[in-house]
Scaffold this motif. Sequence first.
Motif, PDB file in Angstrom:
ATOM      1  N   HIS A 241       0.849  -1.194   0.000  1.00 56.30           N
ATOM      2  CA  HIS A 241       0.000   0.000   0.000  1.00 56.30           C
ATOM      3  C   HIS A 241       0.877   1.234   0.000  1.00 56.30           C
ATOM      4  O   HIS A 241       1.997   1.221   0.519  1.00 56.30           O
ATOM      5  N   GLU A 242       0.365   2.316  -0.560  1.00 57.27           N
ATOM      6  CA  GLU A 242       1.052   3.597  -0.556  1.00 57.27           C
ATOM      7  C   GLU A 242       0.505   4.483   0.561  1.00 57.27           C
ATOM      8  O   GLU A 242      -0.535   4.203   1.148  1.00 57.27           O
ATOM      9  N   PHE A 243       1.221   5.567   0.842  1.00 56.72           N
ATOM     10  CA  PHE A 243       0.818   6.580   1.828  1.00 56.72           C
ATOM     11  C   PHE A 243       0.585   5.950   3.203  1.00 56.72           C
ATOM     12  O   PHE A 243      -0.400   6.247   3.884  1.00 56.72           O
ATOM     13  N   VAL A 244       1.492   5.076   3.599  1.00 56.71           N
ATOM     14  CA  VAL A 244       1.399   4.375   4.874  1.00 56.71           C
ATOM     15  C   VAL A 244       2.101   5.191   5.955  1.00 56.71           C
ATOM     16  O   VAL A 244       3.177   5.755   5.724  1.00 56.71           O
ATOM     17  N   SER A 258      -1.691   1.811   8.931  1.00 52.35           N
ATOM     18  CA  SER A 258      -2.556   2.987   8.821  1.00 52.35           C
ATOM     19  C   SER A 258      -2.168   3.774   7.582  1.00 52.35           C
ATOM     20  O   SER A 258      -0.994   3.826   7.200  1.00 52.35           O
ATOM     21  N   THR A 259      -3.148   4.384   6.955  1.00 53.94           N
ATOM     22  CA  THR A 259      -2.912   5.110   5.720  1.00 53.94           C
ATOM     23  C   THR A 259      -3.872   6.286   5.611  1.00 53.94           C
ATOM     24  O   THR A 259      -4.884   6.343   6.330  1.00 53.94           O
ATOM     25  N   PRO A 261      -6.702   8.166   3.750  1.00 53.55           N
ATOM     26  CA  PRO A 261      -7.742   7.839   2.752  1.00 53.55           C
ATOM     27  C   PRO A 261      -7.798   8.837   1.597  1.00 53.55           C
ATOM     28  O   PRO A 261      -8.422   8.555   0.574  1.00 53.55           O
ATOM     29  N   ASN A 262      -7.120   9.995   1.750  1.00 56.82           N
ATOM     30  CA  ASN A 262      -7.149  11.017   0.710  1.00 56.82           C
ATOM     31  C   ASN A 262      -6.067  10.812  -0.350  1.00 56.82           C
ATOM     32  O   ASN A 262      -5.916  11.641  -1.251  1.00 56.82           O
ATOM     33  N   GLY A 263      -5.293   9.705  -0.230  1.00 52.65           N
ATOM     34  CA  GLY A 263      -4.295   9.409  -1.238  1.00 52.65           C
ATOM     35  C   GLY A 263      -3.102  10.331  -1.233  1.00 52.65           C
ATOM     36  O   GLY A 263      -2.481  10.570  -2.267  1.00 52.65           O
ATOM     37  N   ILE A 264      -2.745  10.868  -0.066  1.00 54.18           N
ATOM     38  CA  ILE A 264      -1.569  11.722   0.081  1.00 54.18           C
ATOM     39  C   ILE A 264      -0.848  11.336   1.350  1.00 54.18           C
ATOM     40  O   ILE A 264      -1.384  10.572   2.171  1.00 54.18           O
ATOM     41  N   TYR A 265       0.365  11.816   1.515  1.00 54.83           N
ATOM     42  CA  TYR A 265       1.069  11.635   2.790  1.00 54.83           C
ATOM     43  C   TYR A 265       1.309  13.004   3.392  1.00 54.83           C
ATOM     44  O   TYR A 265       2.035  13.835   2.848  1.00 54.83           O
ATOM     45  N   ASP A 266       0.659  13.251   4.518  1.00 55.54           N
ATOM     46  CA  ASP A 266       0.780  14.515   5.234  1.00 55.54           C
ATOM     47  C   ASP A 266       1.091  14.170   6.680  1.00 55.54           C
ATOM     48  O   ASP A 266       0.263  13.588   7.386  1.00 55.54           O
ATOM     49  N   ALA A 267       2.303  14.512   7.130  1.00 53.56           N
ATOM     50  CA  ALA A 267       2.742  14.125   8.472  1.00 53.56           C
ATOM     51  C   ALA A 267       1.828  14.672   9.551  1.00 53.56           C
ATOM     52  O   ALA A 267       1.751  14.119  10.647  1.00 53.56           O
ATOM     53  N   VAL A 272      -7.186  11.625  10.827  1.00 53.36           N
ATOM     54  CA  VAL A 272      -8.031  11.348   9.663  1.00 53.36           C
ATOM     55  C   VAL A 272      -7.627  10.029   9.018  1.00 53.36           C
ATOM     56  O   VAL A 272      -8.170   9.654   7.977  1.00 53.36           O
ATOM     57  N   LEU A 273      -6.690   9.313   9.629  1.00 52.10           N
ATOM     58  CA  LEU A 273      -6.175   8.083   9.040  1.00 52.10           C
ATOM     59  C   LEU A 273      -7.179   6.944   9.193  1.00 52.10           C
ATOM     60  O   LEU A 273      -8.080   6.997  10.033  1.00 52.10           O
TER      61      LEU A 273
END
Length: 819
Positions: A241-244, A258-259, A261-267, A272-273
């Motif tokens: 999976h991506e954006f983990v 955990s990832t 759901p918006n398809g981005i990675y924001d620290a 919202v994960l």
Amino acid sequence: MATKLTAFLFIALFGSTASRDHKRDFPELPAHRLEVYQQLATFRGASRYRRDAPRGSSARQAAPSPDLSSTCGNSSLDQANLKRNTHKYTFEDDDGSTVTLAWVGDGTGIILALTTFNLPFAWLFGGTSRLYRSEDYGKTFADVSKLLKNYYIRKEFGINVGPEHSKKVILTADMAKPTGSGGVIIRSSDSGETFHSVRLPFHPGLPMLYHSTNSDHLLAYSTDHTLWLSQNFGETWRKIHEFVYTFSWGPGNTIFFSTNPNGIYDASAKGVLVLKRTTDSGRTFPTLLTKIYSFGFAGRFLFASVISNQTLPRSVYVSADQGDSWNQAQLPPVSHEQFYSILAADDEMIFIHVDEPDNTGFGTIYTSDDRGILFSKSLEHHLFTDTSGATDFTNVTSLRGVYITNVLDEDYNIRSVITFDSGGEWKPLKKPDHSHCDTTAKNLQTCNLHIHAAYSISQTLDVPLPPLTAPNAVGLILAHGSVGDVISTMIPDVYVSDDGGYTWSKALTGPHHYAILDSGGLIVAVESHQDMAIHDIKYSTDEGQCWKHYTFTNETFMFVGLVSEPGTKSMNVSLWGYKQESIYSTTWQSITIDFEELLTRDCEEKDYVKWLAHSTEVGVKTDGCILGYKETFQRLAKASVCRNGRDYVISKEQSLCPCTLADYMCDFGYYRVGNSDECVEQPDLKDHVLEFCLQGKEELLKTQGYRKVPGDKCEGGFRPNRSEQMTNMRCEQILSLKDPVPKTTILIIVICVLAASVLMITGIVLIFKKYVCGGRTLVYRYSVLQTNTDEVCIADDLDSNRSNTERVYHDDSDVDLLE
């Protein structure tokens, strides 16, 4: 040879460093967050820690007592035996500034040593690495650097050793100029005898994470926040999976992660994960929970902290079936500035720390029931700093139910406490016999032993090691400490307990490095001196009562670390350090001492004695009863000078005990006053009926104030009534309170049974109160339930205005913080 001004020792025990993950839910403390903690604790000493005091201030004792080791004579035969079995190895022409060690297998004698040296402008030029291999517990080494094929090995990834006896080893190469094709790992399946390099389809951002029982299965986390899986020891990889954000192995082939759901990675996107699970190698990954802040897996429990509304505090949800169903843990919610921390967990219960607001540096320890849902207060003012990430919580692994930790009192002084019944009751540590309060003590009536642990180390006090215990060294504890009314910054001494913390004795004067060998039959120690050469090692064959000296070298040896094979069964110990070739050059050295010839015979039946654990009242029927049963161990007699051997197995007998108050903890709405065993009802909850939510249904709790400690096996005796009755009423996962109908109201209803209008009005009011206002909310804090005194339909102020701040973590466990 390149210039080396300092030398460091990094020790990877069975690849433990590789299993840590600062991107996971329970990460290590990031280097950029290692700032000084603002002196929330006051250490007592000639120079004290205060809020405005410089970090690291300390004072030496004016007149230290004589070292107890001086009371024991040294046998010339022992000295000769040790001299014959002392082995020195010099790492000639090695310019490594750090060395990392790892044992491969159990009892194999195989050690890998990796030295690394970072060149100037390492981002451009990289560095140099050399690899050494020993097959005799470090007595000799072979330089096998050619197996690295000129790759520079990243020291922060460690020597990643597989679980159990897998013989698997992974080294991660550094790519000075990363390319899009991916990174490189160097693998071995034969304990480091041969290595093979593999080009990866990604750049690893963390060490590979082995499956606990199948070392061919690996999880990897890439620098672009993608989770990867290999099922053939890294030969091929499959993208999961991506954006983990965080990930963990679960039971069997289960993987939790955990990832976003918006398809981005924001620290900063925690809260919202979504929590997902895969059991088919990433082909499917159903969502288990949404709006999570973080998660963790410990014992048989899956935890997640959830933010149902960004303006509200976080709550903890628990699952005992790998995420198929969830229940809210009955714990105080925390704001964005606070945190949860799992201190310990097994299949029976959980210790969890709940931070106090306003950066106080302390919180409250709660203990759970066997479902991980209902929690009761165990200890208030528990020291746990959220900036240094240091907690002194220590599990005495050789005896069930024993934990040691430190509390921060109202005067910002630190005191040590111990529990023998899994957090049911905490007590001060007894003052050692023939000891005196230090000169800084203000109250001689409260003179006790206080233990230095992770917090003292984080404050750069002269404490080289935290407390040390071992599962196969029954009752034995080694720790640095001071005797007084509070913990002191004066140079600590080494104290020993041979009965699991009930009694203590001073063993060595001043700070030492120490290790347990031969399942507790042998203890070794080396004085801790920064930037000073050492020549002697101390050893004891009677659990620290008598110490002898051995001069292992007459050369200048700058000591760095004392290491032995994990598991405390070995008879070999290695001292690592360096010799100063010149003002610009140093050379690594290891000196390994084999104590096998010192203990010349194997222990026999006559060398052991029976010992009742937790014995405090000899002759009393319940003496030794802890958590419902007694345990009688067969322990090595102190006068016996023999070796337990690698095949030594602890022998013990168990017998059940009748139940007493000591087998119970206070239930919801009840608490213990002082040191009393009796649980009394909280006054403002008198005559209230408690209910909580379990699997979406209301559960009514009827209790006399006691619930059995999880894992307690007592039978008969004291048996208080307690019941949980499920209703058909659906509910949200919050703890709530119903007011019972007063007796006077019942009487009025009976008298006015024909007054239909009154009954109708009364019904409307009750329905409005329960279903519209939701009843009066309970805030479950400190094991007592406190009612909300707000007016009907006025909600609590739940700290919605607190700002969101990043949490800080500590690295003493793979399962630490649940934020």
